[in-house]
Design an enzyme around this catalytic site. Structure first.
Site, PDB file in Angstrom:
ATOM      1  N   SER A 122       0.824  -1.313   0.077  1.00  0.00           N
ATOM      2  CA  SER A 122      -0.118   0.051   0.085  1.00  0.00           C
ATOM      3  C   SER A 122       0.914   1.156  -0.061  1.00  0.00           C
ATOM      4  CB  SER A 122      -0.839  -0.188   1.191  1.00  0.00           C
ATOM      5  OG  SER A 122      -0.308  -0.089   2.619  1.00  0.00           O
ATOM      6  N   ASP A 167       9.237  -3.178  -4.039  1.00  0.00           N
ATOM      7  CA  ASP A 167       7.715  -2.737  -4.150  1.00  0.00           C
ATOM      8  C   ASP A 167       7.694  -1.720  -5.122  1.00  0.00           C
ATOM      9  OD1 ASP A 167       7.463  -4.873  -2.418  1.00  0.00           O
ATOM     10  OD2 ASP A 167       7.008  -3.336  -0.574  1.00  0.00           O
TER      11      ASP A 167
HETATM   12  C1  GAF Z   1       8.567  -5.315   2.061  1.00  0.00           C
HETATM   13  C2  GAF Z   1       9.498  -4.539   1.492  1.00  0.00           C
HETATM   14  F1  GAF Z   1       9.046  -3.390   1.197  1.00  0.00           F
HETATM   15  C3  GAF Z   1      10.401  -5.217   0.280  1.00  0.00           C
HETATM   16  O1  GAF Z   1      11.397  -4.328  -0.116  1.00  0.00           O
HETATM   17  C4  GAF Z   1      10.744  -6.544   0.668  1.00  0.00           C
HETATM   18  O2  GAF Z   1      12.078  -6.732   1.340  1.00  0.00           O
HETATM   19  C5  GAF Z   1       9.483  -7.221   1.242  1.00  0.00           C
HETATM   20  O3  GAF Z   1       9.005  -6.832   2.412  1.00  0.00           O
HETATM   21  C6  GAF Z   1       9.927  -8.622   1.708  1.00  0.00           C
HETATM   22  O4  GAF Z   1      10.331  -9.447   0.524  1.00  0.00           O
HETATM   23  O5  GAF Z   1       7.484  -5.424   1.104  1.00  0.00           O
END
Ligand code: GAF
Length: 369
Positions: A122, A167
């Site tokens: 989000s 993300d």
């Molecule tokens: C969260 C983080 F924002 C990502 O960068 C990643 O590390 C994830 O956790 C775990 O895979 O979403």
């Protein structure tokens, strides 16, 4: 969506932009270790309606986050963390200005169908949709990769969550039909079509997490410590042949490193399985990834484990696992094509009865009533 801007600010928005949430198929906690990830966009989205102001003030209203109903407000150049949702907006304008982009003040209304704390990005969805709206409003020279980088910098340097690049990259570049196979070190990526014959299922457990909380940052620090003891700059530099050496680390560092090394391997195997449409193999990799997150990385919670175990009782499920950072959030599953909708509803019901939590089926999208 759309009319909230007018009712909040008494004028029409001049630009509107959107960005989706994401679900990570496999490759968890590998991004900040320089490894591989495989996310795909989900139908839930964040939308930003925005209009420039003549002064240097920013006023932002968010449907999901404004408890008081009043827009959050600050002066450009005077961004100060306040430990709430407005930090995601302040972080973006802070980094943009620092990088020399010319901004003016603006009013913005944000609406999102990506549940907060669901492990479905989000926050990156908010940052990327805001950056897209600002790019359009102020003619900023930013490509999709730069938008992803600014999204990450904003969270790392302003919000205080040491998140990786997965993300914002997924939210900025992925779509709902092809997974983004990303090398988080080089940022090279390939688009891998979702295999035919499978339905994607995503169920939010109803247990929410916060990334700016200490647990995520602690895992990251543990990986750095493991690297220092192993004499490598990133865990990506190690492979499964190095596991005997990794097993000489003190606990919990050996578990953390083992998860990252084996998870990188699973991502590569999952890409192969997807390309061969080998859904049984892909499903096994999902379950193995979950076990590794539960036992070695220790980021699962009993509710999520319950949801994964319930999924195992469904013959049409190929595999299921915790997705995202963990400590709550959502489970992603692969199920036989055509079975996803009914199976998801059945699992959510059984899970609610056993856990007392309120799950939400997010994919396949529930039919609008
Ligand atoms: C969260 C983080 F924002 C990502 O960068 C990643 O590390 C994830 O956790 C775990 O895979 O979403």
């Amino acid at each position: 969506m759309g009319s909230n801007f007018e009712s909040r600010f008494g004028r029409a928005a001049t630009v509107g932009a959107e960005a989706p949430g994401r679900v990570n198929l496999i490759g968890e906690h590998t991004d900040y270790n320089g490894g591989f990830v495989l996310p795909v966009a989900i139908p839930q989205r964040t939308r930003v309606e925005l209009a420039a102001r003549d002064d240097g003030r920013v006023r932002v209203w968010s449907s999901a986050r404004n408890r008081s109903g009043e827009p959050g407000s600050y002066a450009l150049g005077a961004e100060t963390p306040c430990q709430d949702w407005l930090d995601y907006v302040q972080g973006v304008t802070h980094i943009l200005r620092r990088e020399g982009h010319a901004l003016r003040g603006f009013d913005a209304a944000i609406e999102s169908t990506v549940p907060l704390g669901s492990g479905l990005s989000s926050s990156a969805s908010l940052s990327v949709s805001l950056l897209r709206a600002l790019r359009e409003a102020f003619g900023l020279k930013l490509d999709d990769l730069q938008i992803a980088r600014i999204g990450q910098q904003s969270e790392n340097e302003f919000v205080g969550a040491r998140v990786g690049i997965m993300d914002p990259m997924a939210v900025s570049l992925a779509d709902e039909h092809t997974a983004l196979f990303l090398d988080a070190r080089s940022l090279e990526y390939r688009r891998i079509p979702l295999p035919p014959g499978a339905d994607l299922v995503v169920i939010h457990s109803g247990v929410s997490h916060g990334l700016a909380g200490g647990d995520y940052n602690t895992r990251r620090a543990e990986c750095e410590k493991a690297c220092a003891l192993l004499g490598v700059s990133q865990l990506r530099d190690l492979g499964t042949k190095d596991l005997p050496h990794v097993d000489t680390l003190p606990e919990p560092l050996q578990r953390r490193a083992r998860h990252v090394i084996t998870e990188n391997d699973r991502v590569l195997a999952a890409v192969d399985a997807m390309q061969q449409a080998n859904l049984m193999r892909l499903g096994q990799l999902f379950y193995a990834s979950h076990a590794s997150m539960r036992d070695d990385y220790q980021v699962s919670v009993p509710e999520i484990d319950l949801l994964v175990e319930l999924a195992r009782t469904e013959p049409a499920v190929f595999g299921a696992r915790l997705t995202g950072g963990g400590f709550g959030g959502s489970v992603v599953m692969l199920a036989r094509a055509g079975s996803g909708r009914q199976l998801a509803d059945r699992l959510a019901k059984a899970y609610a009865e056993r856990s007392g939590c309120e799950p939400r089926v997010l994919v396949p999208m529930p039919k609008q009533s």
